[in-house]
Design a protein around this motif. Structure first.
Motif, PDB file in Angstrom:
ATOM      1  N   VAL A 257     -17.757 -19.275  -6.955  1.00 26.21           N
ATOM      2  CA  VAL A 257     -18.281 -17.913  -7.089  1.00 26.21           C
ATOM      3  C   VAL A 257     -18.088 -17.457  -8.523  1.00 26.21           C
ATOM      4  O   VAL A 257     -16.977 -17.498  -9.065  1.00 26.21           O
ATOM      5  CB  VAL A 257     -17.584 -16.935  -6.119  1.00 26.21           C
ATOM      6  CG1 VAL A 257     -18.064 -15.507  -6.353  1.00 26.21           C
ATOM      7  CG2 VAL A 257     -17.846 -17.354  -4.679  1.00 26.21           C
ATOM      8  N   ASP A 258     -19.182 -17.023  -9.136  1.00 32.25           N
ATOM      9  CA  ASP A 258     -19.177 -16.516 -10.510  1.00 32.25           C
ATOM     10  C   ASP A 258     -19.123 -14.992 -10.466  1.00 32.25           C
ATOM     11  O   ASP A 258     -19.982 -14.355  -9.849  1.00 32.25           O
ATOM     12  CB  ASP A 258     -20.457 -16.987 -11.208  1.00 32.25           C
ATOM     13  CG  ASP A 258     -20.487 -16.657 -12.690  1.00 32.25           C
ATOM     14  OD1 ASP A 258     -19.730 -15.763 -13.122  1.00 32.25           O
ATOM     15  OD2 ASP A 258     -21.266 -17.282 -13.416  1.00 32.25           O
ATOM     16  N   HIS A 259     -18.121 -14.419 -11.101  1.00 29.93           N
ATOM     17  CA  HIS A 259     -17.968 -12.968 -11.098  1.00 29.93           C
ATOM     18  C   HIS A 259     -19.225 -12.274 -11.607  1.00 29.93           C
ATOM     19  O   HIS A 259     -19.639 -11.238 -11.074  1.00 29.93           O
ATOM     20  CB  HIS A 259     -16.768 -12.562 -11.954  1.00 29.93           C
ATOM     21  CG  HIS A 259     -16.562 -11.080 -12.031  1.00 29.93           C
ATOM     22  ND1 HIS A 259     -17.159 -10.288 -12.986  1.00 29.93           N
ATOM     23  CD2 HIS A 259     -15.824 -10.236 -11.251  1.00 29.93           C
ATOM     24  CE1 HIS A 259     -16.807  -9.030 -12.801  1.00 29.93           C
ATOM     25  NE2 HIS A 259     -15.998  -8.974 -11.758  1.00 29.93           N
ATOM     26  N   ASP A 260     -19.861 -12.830 -12.619  1.00 30.14           N
ATOM     27  CA  ASP A 260     -21.045 -12.190 -13.193  1.00 30.14           C
ATOM     28  C   ASP A 260     -22.206 -12.146 -12.209  1.00 30.14           C
ATOM     29  O   ASP A 260     -23.101 -11.308 -12.334  1.00 30.14           O
ATOM     30  CB  ASP A 260     -21.483 -12.936 -14.459  1.00 30.14           C
ATOM     31  CG  ASP A 260     -20.489 -12.757 -15.599  1.00 30.14           C
ATOM     32  OD1 ASP A 260     -19.618 -11.873 -15.489  1.00 30.14           O
ATOM     33  OD2 ASP A 260     -20.576 -13.510 -16.587  1.00 30.14           O
ATOM     34  N   GLU A 261     -22.211 -13.055 -11.222  1.00 27.90           N
ATOM     35  CA  GLU A 261     -23.295 -13.095 -10.243  1.00 27.90           C
ATOM     36  C   GLU A 261     -23.063 -12.124  -9.086  1.00 27.90           C
ATOM     37  O   GLU A 261     -23.990 -11.855  -8.322  1.00 27.90           O
ATOM     38  CB  GLU A 261     -23.458 -14.516  -9.693  1.00 27.90           C
ATOM     39  CG  GLU A 261     -23.910 -15.533 -10.739  1.00 27.90           C
ATOM     40  CD  GLU A 261     -23.951 -16.946 -10.182  1.00 27.90           C
ATOM     41  OE1 GLU A 261     -23.564 -17.131  -9.007  1.00 27.90           O
ATOM     42  OE2 GLU A 261     -24.349 -17.864 -10.915  1.00 27.90           O
TER      43      GLU A 261
END
Length: 393
Positions: A257-261
Motif C-alpha cells: 500500500v502506497d500512502h500517496d495512493e
C-alpha cells in the motif's frame, strides 16, 4: 540470525542449511560496497561450483569454487535468474542441481542487483537516529551520511511486516532485490518490522510500489511512505506506518500500500479503532467473516470492490467466476448491499478499509511520547511493532 541457526541446526539440517545461505548473502550485503569479482568468488565458494554474473553492458564475471577467476563462455548452466533491467546470474553445476541451488540463485540475483543499485543491511542505531523526531538536524544529517545517504535529495521510507516466524529484515532485502528497486537502499530491523530508507537521485524517481507488487511473495505486508526531505524522513515513516495498516497479506495490490495512493481514505486512520469496529457496516463484515467460509467471502468482496469486475476478481483469486459470484451472493444477503450499484460498492470498500484499521490499531509507542514509535520497545530498535497479519480480508 545466529540464534536462529543454532535452533534450526538441532531440529532440521535442511532448514539450517537454507538459513546459512541467506545469512551468507546477508553478511555480504552488510559488509560495505560489493564488487562483481568478490561476489562471484564468494557465491562460488558457497555453492561449490562455478558461478557467473552478467551485468548491463555485457560485462561478465565468473569464478570457480576455489575462488579463481574463469575466462571464456559458461559451462553447463544448471540454474539462472534474470536481472532488471538487464543481465543475469547463473550456476554452472555439471550434474544435477543441488537442493539449495534455487535459493542461492535468488540471493545471488539480489546481491548482483546491489552492484548498480546499492542495497545494504544498515546499522539499526543509525537508522533510528535518521528517523527520530527528537534528534537535532546535525545528528540526523550525520546519521544519513554514515548510512551512505545524502541529507539533500528526497528520501522514502518503507515498512515491512512479515508473517509470524519470518524475519522482516530478510524479507525486505529479498523483496527490494527481486523488485529491482532503483536508487540507494538501506535496510534494518527495528522492533518487529523491517525498515528501508530508499533514496533515488534521479528526477524521475517515483514510488517503488509497482515494482514491489510485481515481486511480493508470501504473507508479507508493505507500507510505502511518500518521498520528502531526507532530514524530515520522520514524515515518510509516519506515512509508511499508516499505509501498512491498510495492507493485507494476500493479493499484491493489497499487500503493498502506497500512502500517496490512499488519498482522502487515509483520514479513516485518524479515527479510534474501537469507533471503527463499532460501525454497523464493519460489524456486519465481522459477523460475516466469523461464519464458515466467511473470510473467503470477505476476500471475494475485497477483490470485486478493487477491480470492479467479476472476472478480474476471479482471476486474482484463482477461482472460477461462478465461485466468486456465489461468494458475493452470500455477502449481499448478509449485508443488504447491491454490489453492482457503485454507491453500495463504495460503501462496501469503506467498510473493508475500516475493518482493516480496526484490526490493526496504531502503534502504541511510549506513553510519555506517543509520537515516537521507536521508544519503549522490544529491541535496540525500539517498539515499532504491528499486529501479525491475519486472514485476507
Amino acid at each position: 540470525m545466529k540464534g536462529l541457526l543454532l535452533r534450526l541446526s538441532s531440529l532440521d539440517a535442511d532448514a539450517a542449511a537454507a538459513v546459512r545461505v541467506i545469512a551468507h548473502f546477508q553478511a555480504l550485503l552488510g559488509a560495505g560496497r560489493l564488487d562483481p569479482a568478490a561476489l562471484v568468488r564468494s557465491a562460488a565458494g558457497l555453492a561449490e561450483c562455478p558461478v557467473g554474473v552478467e551485468l548491463a553492458g555485457g560485462r561478465v564475471f565468473r569464478a570457480g569454487p576455489d575462488g579463481a577467476a574463469l575466462a571464456g563462455p559458461p559451462g553447463r548452466v544448471s540454474g539462472d535468474a534474470a536481472l532488471r533491467p538487464a543481465g543475469r546470474v547463473w550456476l554452472e553445476r555439471p550434474g544435477a542441481a543441488g537442493p539449495f541451488d534455487e535459493l542461492v540463485v535468488e540471493w545471488l540475483a539480489i546481491a548482483a542487483h546491489t552492484l548498480e543499485h546499492p542495497l545494504r543491511v544498515a546499522d539499526p542505531a543509525l537508522v533510528e537516529v535518521a528517523l527520530a523526531g527528537r534528534e537535532s538536524v546535525a545528528d540526523r544529517a550525520r546519521a544519513l551520511r554514515l548510512l551512505g545517504l545524502a541529507p539533500e535529495p528526497p528520501l522514502r521510507v518503507l515498512l515491512f511486516a512479515a508473517a509470524e516466524g519470518d524475519d522482516a529484515e530478510v524479507a525486505a532485502l529479498a523483496l527490494l532485490g527481486r523488485g529491482g528497486v532503483a536508487g540507494t537502499s538501506r535496510v534494518a530491523r527495528l522492533g518487529g518490522l523491517g525498515v528501508a530508507l530508499v533514496q533515488n537521485r534521479a528526477a524521475a524517481g517515483g514510488s517503488p510500489a509497482a515494482e514491489l507488487r510485481a515481486a511480493v511473495r508470501g504473507r508479507l505486508r508493505v507500507g510505502v511512505g511518500g518521498a520528502g526531505e531526507a532530514l524530515r524522513a520522520r514524515v515518510s515513516l509516519e506515512q509508511a506506518a499508516l499505509a501498512l495498516r491498510f495492507a493485507v497479506a494476500g493479493p499484491p495490490a493489497e499487500a503493498v500500500v502506497d500512502h500517496d495512493e490512499l488519498g482522502p481514505v487515509a483520514v479513516l486512520a485518524e479515527l479510534p479503532a474501537a469507533r471503527l469496529a463499532a460501525l454497523p457496516d464493519v460489524r456486519r463484515l465481522a459477523e460475516l467473516a466469523a461464519r464458515d467460509g466467511g473470510e473467503l467471502n470477505v476476500a471475494a468482496l475485497a477483490a470485486f470492490c478493487r477491480t470492479g469486475s467479476l472476472r478480474q476478481a476471479a482471476a486474482e483469486l484463482h477461482l472460477h467466476h461462478s465461485s466468486v459470484a456465489a461468494r458475493l451472493a452470500h455477502v449481499q444477503a448478509a449485508t443488504g448491499w447491491r454490489l453492482r450499484d457503485p454507491a453500495h460498492r463504495f460503501r462496501a470498500q469503506l467498510a473493508l478499509y475500516a475493518r482493516r484499521l480496526a484490526l490493526t490499531p496504531g502503534d502504541p509507542g511510549d506513553p510519555g511520547d506517543p509520537g515516537d514509535p521507536f521508544r519503549g520497545g522490544e529491541a535496540a530498535g525500539g517498539g515499532l511493532t504491528t499486529r501479525a497479519p491475519g486472514p485476507a480480508r
